[in-house]
Design an enzyme around this catalytic site. Structure first.
Site, PDB file in Angstrom:
ATOM      1  N   HIS A  80      26.274   8.076   6.533  1.00  0.00           N
ATOM      2  CA  HIS A  80      25.705   7.463   5.324  1.00  0.00           C
ATOM      3  C   HIS A  80      25.274   6.036   5.668  1.00  0.00           C
ATOM      4  CE1 HIS A  80      27.935  10.240   2.228  1.00  0.00           C
ATOM      5  NE2 HIS A  80      26.782  10.758   2.597  1.00  0.00           N
ATOM      6  N   HIS A 100      23.637  22.927   0.483  1.00  0.00           N
ATOM      7  CA  HIS A 100      23.545  21.518   0.092  1.00  0.00           C
ATOM      8  C   HIS A 100      22.322  20.920   0.787  1.00  0.00           C
ATOM      9  CE1 HIS A 100      24.702  17.467  -0.805  1.00  0.00           C
ATOM     10  NE2 HIS A 100      25.475  17.223   0.230  1.00  0.00           N
ATOM     11  N   GLU A 122      21.571  17.665   1.372  1.00  0.00           N
ATOM     12  CA  GLU A 122      21.680  16.395   2.105  1.00  0.00           C
ATOM     13  C   GLU A 122      21.321  16.653   3.573  1.00  0.00           C
ATOM     14  OE1 GLU A 122      25.298  14.232   1.347  1.00  0.00           O
ATOM     15  OE2 GLU A 122      24.427  12.361   2.089  1.00  0.00           O
ATOM     16  N   ASP A 152      22.207  15.890   6.481  1.00  0.00           N
ATOM     17  CA  ASP A 152      23.130  16.237   7.571  1.00  0.00           C
ATOM     18  C   ASP A 152      23.310  17.751   7.653  1.00  0.00           C
ATOM     19  OD1 ASP A 152      24.354  15.629   5.064  1.00  0.00           O
ATOM     20  OD2 ASP A 152      26.324  15.779   5.989  1.00  0.00           O
ATOM     21  N   HIS A 209      29.546  17.324  -3.643  1.00  0.00           N
ATOM     22  CA  HIS A 209      29.519  16.007  -4.256  1.00  0.00           C
ATOM     23  C   HIS A 209      28.133  15.605  -4.738  1.00  0.00           C
ATOM     24  CE1 HIS A 209      27.912  13.604  -0.645  1.00  0.00           C
ATOM     25  NE2 HIS A 209      27.804  14.859  -0.338  1.00  0.00           N
ATOM     26  N   ASP A 250      30.469  20.549   2.093  1.00  0.00           N
ATOM     27  CA  ASP A 250      31.206  19.283   2.251  1.00  0.00           C
ATOM     28  C   ASP A 250      32.669  19.395   1.810  1.00  0.00           C
ATOM     29  OD1 ASP A 250      29.300  17.566   3.389  1.00  0.00           O
ATOM     30  OD2 ASP A 250      28.364  17.180   1.451  1.00  0.00           O
ATOM     31  N   TYR A 263      38.184  11.419   4.038  1.00  0.00           N
ATOM     32  CA  TYR A 263      36.966  12.034   3.505  1.00  0.00           C
ATOM     33  C   TYR A 263      37.068  12.157   1.975  1.00  0.00           C
ATOM     34  CZ  TYR A 263      32.990  15.304   3.650  1.00  0.00           C
ATOM     35  OH  TYR A 263      31.778  15.904   3.491  1.00  0.00           O
ATOM     36  N   HIS A 311      31.580  20.291   7.754  1.00  0.00           N
ATOM     37  CA  HIS A 311      31.937  19.313   8.788  1.00  0.00           C
ATOM     38  C   HIS A 311      33.342  19.595   9.296  1.00  0.00           C
ATOM     39  CE1 HIS A 311      28.605  16.663   7.643  1.00  0.00           C
ATOM     40  NE2 HIS A 311      29.007  16.735   6.394  1.00  0.00           N
TER      41      HIS A 311
HETATM   42 FE1  FEO Z   1      26.772  15.744   1.376  1.00  0.00          FE
HETATM   43 FE2  FEO Z   1      27.726  16.535   4.524  1.00  0.00          FE
HETATM   44  O1  FEO Z   1      26.542  16.048   3.177  1.00  0.00           O
END
Ligand code: FEO
Length: 396
Positions: A23, A79, A81, A83, A145, A164, A192, A225
């Protein structure tokens, strides 16, 4: 690298050993991370999520070693995002018509990130996709999230692909929770949660209750992750329930920044008083300009009381104190107590400013705070001790 999880599922993600911030510079990833992507082979072939954009070419090349890309029937984007979706542009160049299953927000956000109008199939909680022997069940996880987040559950193998949720920024080729150092694993998992999921705790509770009420057996949780929860996978679900309920340990965290050590001496004097009054309290002290900000947040997450101190400078507070207070405010901690302290030469506005910020952050102020002029002498340090004892008396 790929990794066979069982006869149906293969991990085709990327372990990012070098990653040190995430981030932007907001989250320290001292143990690296991984972007987990999974290939499911049933009568249909399904790819769940991709990896971060800098690894897009490597990801697609690696995937080609594993499978002819044209054999992929469906892509699931849990998701948007980047990543997790970062390699989609590279992948879709090769298989542009492959349907991408995601939530309604997922389609919107993927379009906004990649500026492409791919073949999106929008799904809602309870929707299923038959893939042969097994099927996929989708569960929206709005605000866990992001507004687009969702989980995908694979029947037969009983695997929850949670993206996530339940993840950690933790690079390890050992892959499974029963193989890695569990102290490291849980430290990364709570960090996290504390730094990313705290604001969404009420939703975490509701979502977990909803998923558990479906009575789906869970043999494995494969997050987006870090490590896969294979041995007793529900242990991390139970931990999330604990963490989501305004979690606290018997801990006080003292955070300060200092110009010429006066505020540091105050912090240590307060800590002595706390300990004199209550030997069982865990006290942790951090200089916010010298410690990892995300580790400090993790300790705030674990605390009943947080004491924040700063010297006064230019009618204000030191910049590292302002920064950590901004992070604390954004995370919306509940049920925690706080107060302020600081040294000054003239003016002495810092205590009042910190107290106001703590109040705005939702903390209950349990004292007016303490400020000391210039370099604290023995008498001043005794006042700090007394302040610490007074705070300790309010910790139950
Ligand atoms: Fe919300 Fe691992 O991205």
């Amino acid at each position: 690298m790929s990794f066979k999880i069982n006869n149906t599922v293969t991990w085709v993600g990327k372990i990012d050993w070098e990653l040190r911030t995430f981030h932007g510079e907001e989250y320290s990833t001292n143990k690296g991370s991984s972007y987990n992507s999974y290939l499911i082979r049933d009568e249909k072939t399904v790819l769940i999520d991709t990896v971060w954009q800098p690894f897009a070419k490597e990801f697609v090349a690696n995937l080609k070693q594993e499978i002819d890309l044209n054999e992929i029937d469906y892509i699931i984007a849990n998701h948007s995002e980047i990543d997790h979706s970062g390699a989609l542009t590279e992948l879709m160049r090769e298989i542009p018509n492959t349907p991408i299953y995601c939530t309604k927000n997922g389609a919107k956000f993927l379009k906004a990130h990649h500026h492409k109008d791919w073949n999106f199939v929008e799904v809602k909680t309870g929707d299923t996709l038959e893939i042969g022997k097994n099927k996929l069940i989708f569960v929206e996880a709005r605000m866990l999230h992001w507004p687009d987040s969702m989980f995908t559950y694979l029947t037969g193998e009983n695997i929850l692909f949670s993206n996530d949720a339940f993840g950690q920024h933790y690079a390890s080729e050992l892959m499974y929770n029963n193989k890695v150092d569990n102290a490291e694993l849980f430290q990364e998992a709570i960090k996290y949660y504390a730094n990313i999921l705290t604001p969404f705790s009420p939703l975490v509770i509701k979502k977990i209750e909803e998923v558990l009420s479906l009575n789906l057996p869970v043999d494995m949780i494969c997050p987006g992750h870090g490590i896969i929860w294979k041995e007793n996978p529900l242990q991390i679900v139970n931990k999330y329930m604990e963490w989501a309920k305004n979690y606290m340990e018997n801990q006080v965290t003292i955070i300060y920044d200092t110009m010429w050590n006066s505020t540091r001496k105050m912090a240590e004097g307060i800590a002595e008083g706390l300990k004199e009054e209550n030997k069982d309290i865990v006290i942790k002290i951090f200089n916010s300009s010298k410690n990892d900000k995300n580790d400090i947040i993790t300790e705030v997450f674990k605390s009943k009381v947080v004491l924040v101190g700063s010297s006064t400078i230019n009618k204000g507070i030191l910049s590292s104190t302002a920064a950590i207070l901004e992070m604390i405010k954004g995370l919306g901690f509940k049920d925690k107590k706080a107060t302020a302290f600081g040294s000054y030469g003239w003016g002495g506005e810092s205590v009042k400013i910190i107290a106001e910020e703590l109040k705005k952050a939702g903390f209950e102020l349990i004292d007016d705070g303490i400020r000391e002029l210039w370099n604290p002498d023995e008498v001043a340090l005794e006042r700090c001790n007394e302040f610490g004892r007074r705070i300790a008396q309010q910790i139950h």
